[in-house]
Design an enzyme around this catalytic site. Sequence first.
Site, mmCIF file in Angstrom:
data_model
loop_
_atom_site.group_PDB
_atom_site.id
_atom_site.type_symbol
_atom_site.label_atom_id
_atom_site.label_comp_id
_atom_site.label_asym_id
_atom_site.label_seq_id
_atom_site.Cartn_x
_atom_site.Cartn_y
_atom_site.Cartn_z
ATOM 1 N N SER A 108 0.733 -1.215 0.098
ATOM 2 C CA SER A 108 0.148 -0.105 0.221
ATOM 3 C C SER A 108 0.832 1.095 0.210
ATOM 4 C CB SER A 108 -0.771 0.053 1.285
ATOM 5 O OG SER A 108 -1.148 1.268 1.476
ATOM 6 N N SER A 109 0.243 2.260 -0.533
ATOM 7 C CA SER A 109 1.251 3.587 -0.764
ATOM 8 C C SER A 109 1.397 4.081 1.061
ATOM 9 C CB SER A 109 0.477 4.587 -1.460
ATOM 10 O OG SER A 109 -0.671 4.840 -1.234
ATOM 11 N N CYS A 110 0.604 3.757 1.864
ATOM 12 C CA CYS A 110 0.789 4.140 3.128
ATOM 13 C C CYS A 110 2.017 3.616 3.749
ATOM 14 C CB CYS A 110 -0.351 3.923 3.933
ATOM 15 S SG CYS A 110 -0.839 2.163 4.360
ATOM 16 N N TYR A 137 -1.360 -0.762 10.118
ATOM 17 C CA TYR A 137 -1.341 -1.245 8.594
ATOM 18 C C TYR A 137 -0.073 -1.287 7.815
ATOM 19 C CZ TYR A 137 -3.551 -2.179 4.039
ATOM 20 O OH TYR A 137 -3.826 -2.840 2.833
ATOM 21 N N LYS A 141 2.228 -4.152 6.477
ATOM 22 C CA LYS A 141 2.634 -4.293 5.010
ATOM 23 C C LYS A 141 4.175 -4.036 4.659
ATOM 24 C CE LYS A 141 -1.396 -5.040 3.244
ATOM 25 N NZ LYS A 141 -1.415 -6.140 2.468
ATOM 26 N N HIS A 180 -12.980 3.832 2.546
ATOM 27 C CA HIS A 180 -12.127 4.829 2.313
ATOM 28 C C HIS A 180 -13.041 5.938 1.860
ATOM 29 C CE1 HIS A 180 -8.968 1.778 2.356
ATOM 30 N NE2 HIS A 180 -8.266 2.755 3.001
HETATM 31 P P1 GDP Z 1 -6.023 7.796 3.748
HETATM 32 O O1 GDP Z 1 -5.981 7.895 2.236
HETATM 33 O O2 GDP Z 1 -5.242 6.555 4.355
HETATM 34 O O3 GDP Z 1 -5.746 9.060 4.504
HETATM 35 O O4 GDP Z 1 -7.588 7.409 3.947
HETATM 36 P P2 GDP Z 1 -8.982 7.680 3.795
HETATM 37 O O5 GDP Z 1 -9.340 7.143 2.331
HETATM 38 O O6 GDP Z 1 -10.048 7.131 4.843
HETATM 39 O O7 GDP Z 1 -9.173 9.295 3.900
HETATM 40 C C1 GDP Z 1 -8.748 9.974 2.698
HETATM 41 C C2 GDP Z 1 -8.888 11.522 3.189
HETATM 42 O O8 GDP Z 1 -10.451 11.737 2.857
HETATM 43 C C3 GDP Z 1 -8.750 12.090 4.489
HETATM 44 O O9 GDP Z 1 -8.165 13.343 4.801
HETATM 45 C C4 GDP Z 1 -10.168 11.939 5.212
HETATM 46 O O10 GDP Z 1 -10.176 12.762 6.282
HETATM 47 C C5 GDP Z 1 -11.029 12.465 3.908
HETATM 48 N N1 GDP Z 1 -12.271 12.274 4.232
HETATM 49 C C6 GDP Z 1 -13.391 12.941 3.794
HETATM 50 N N2 GDP Z 1 -14.694 12.409 4.017
HETATM 51 C C7 GDP Z 1 -14.287 11.048 4.200
HETATM 52 C C8 GDP Z 1 -15.184 10.014 4.481
HETATM 53 O O11 GDP Z 1 -16.253 10.181 4.736
HETATM 54 N N3 GDP Z 1 -14.536 8.712 4.919
HETATM 55 C C9 GDP Z 1 -13.184 8.546 4.917
HETATM 56 N N4 GDP Z 1 -12.636 7.547 5.236
HETATM 57 N N5 GDP Z 1 -12.382 9.795 4.486
HETATM 58 C C10 GDP Z 1 -12.979 11.051 4.440
#
Ligand code: GDP
Length: 313
Positions: A108-110, A137, A141, A180
């Site tokens: 994963s890119s994280c 996570y 990974k 996500h």
């Molecule tokens: P990340 O890429 O590992 O940070 O994972 P996420 O996909 O969960 O979140 C990406 C970004 O989207 C973060 O800045 C969140 O705060 C934002 N975000 C905005 N609305 C949402 C939501 O409803 N769900 C999630 N998971 N993230 C959200």
Amino acid sequence: MNKDARVFVAGHRGLVGSAIVRRLQGAGFNHLLLRTHAELNLRDAAAVDRFFAAERVDYVFLAAAKVGGIRANDAYPADFLRDNLQIQTHVIDAAWRNGVQKLLFLGSSCIYPKLAPQPIREESLLTGPLEPTNEWYAIAKIAGLKLCQAYRRQHGFNAIAAMPTNLYGPGDNFSLLDSHVLPALLRRFHEAKANGAPEVVVWGSGTPRREFLHVDDLAGALLFLMERYADESPVNVGWGEDLTIRELATMVARVVGYAGRLSFDPSKPDGTPRKLLDISRLQGLGWRPQIRLEEGLWQTYAWFLENQASLRS
Ligand code: GDP
């Protein structure tokens, strides 16, 4: 890869695994080995051993993992660390001991440092602190990728690792809390439209930048790597461009047809400020993604509408 090869897709019911299966079937592979969680618990080392000993597997796509969005990672740190360490250790070790020809591990890119120079090159691995919201996570990974390198060095096992960016597409988890951002927003805007809600709240500040790759593009890249790549360095798989969460939310609203207001909830975490992969290594090998974000969103929304009844809550 011979079309009669015995190919185990671990995690075939997930977003990534189901896309790999579609891709392999489309390419004519006729000996896919698929096991549901109930049939084979990958956290059970003895069960994994028995499976590999019995099935004479040739190739493994290791797409089984405990995954989730920013809130899920924070809420279940023990599960994220333990489940992923167990799954990957059992599968990689049993695959090597039972004569598998090649294994592809999904990272994963994280795994890259929170403040890695952008776009992120593979060489950034382990050069700085991780983003705290998903470090459980990420640590698992990183260990998986290191297992692939270690088994290659010590045992000559042909294990490779691909590092995908944020993925989306049919078969995703559309749960409002634990998914996500992209599937969460598709669902939230859809429900707001259906209920006539005047406003949709998006988590965080809306300023973090993310890159999104359609899972069918990822599956194409994985088959490409399985057939042509054999080295210990991981390979990034991404789209090559990113956008802000606000821009993403605006695009999702357009696709869903939601005309109300957007607002932001700064009490929710932003996560890492930017996460864009450098994909020049993969491009240098001769592969390019094809599905543009807006096109992929339309297609994913259509899938969501058709499958609403059976979605995970
Ligand atoms: P990340 O890429 O590992 O940070 O994972 P996420 O996909 O969960 O979140 C990406 C970004 O989207 C973060 O800045 C969140 O705060 C934002 N975000 C905005 N609305 C949402 C939501 O409803 N769900 C999630 N998971 N993230 C959200």
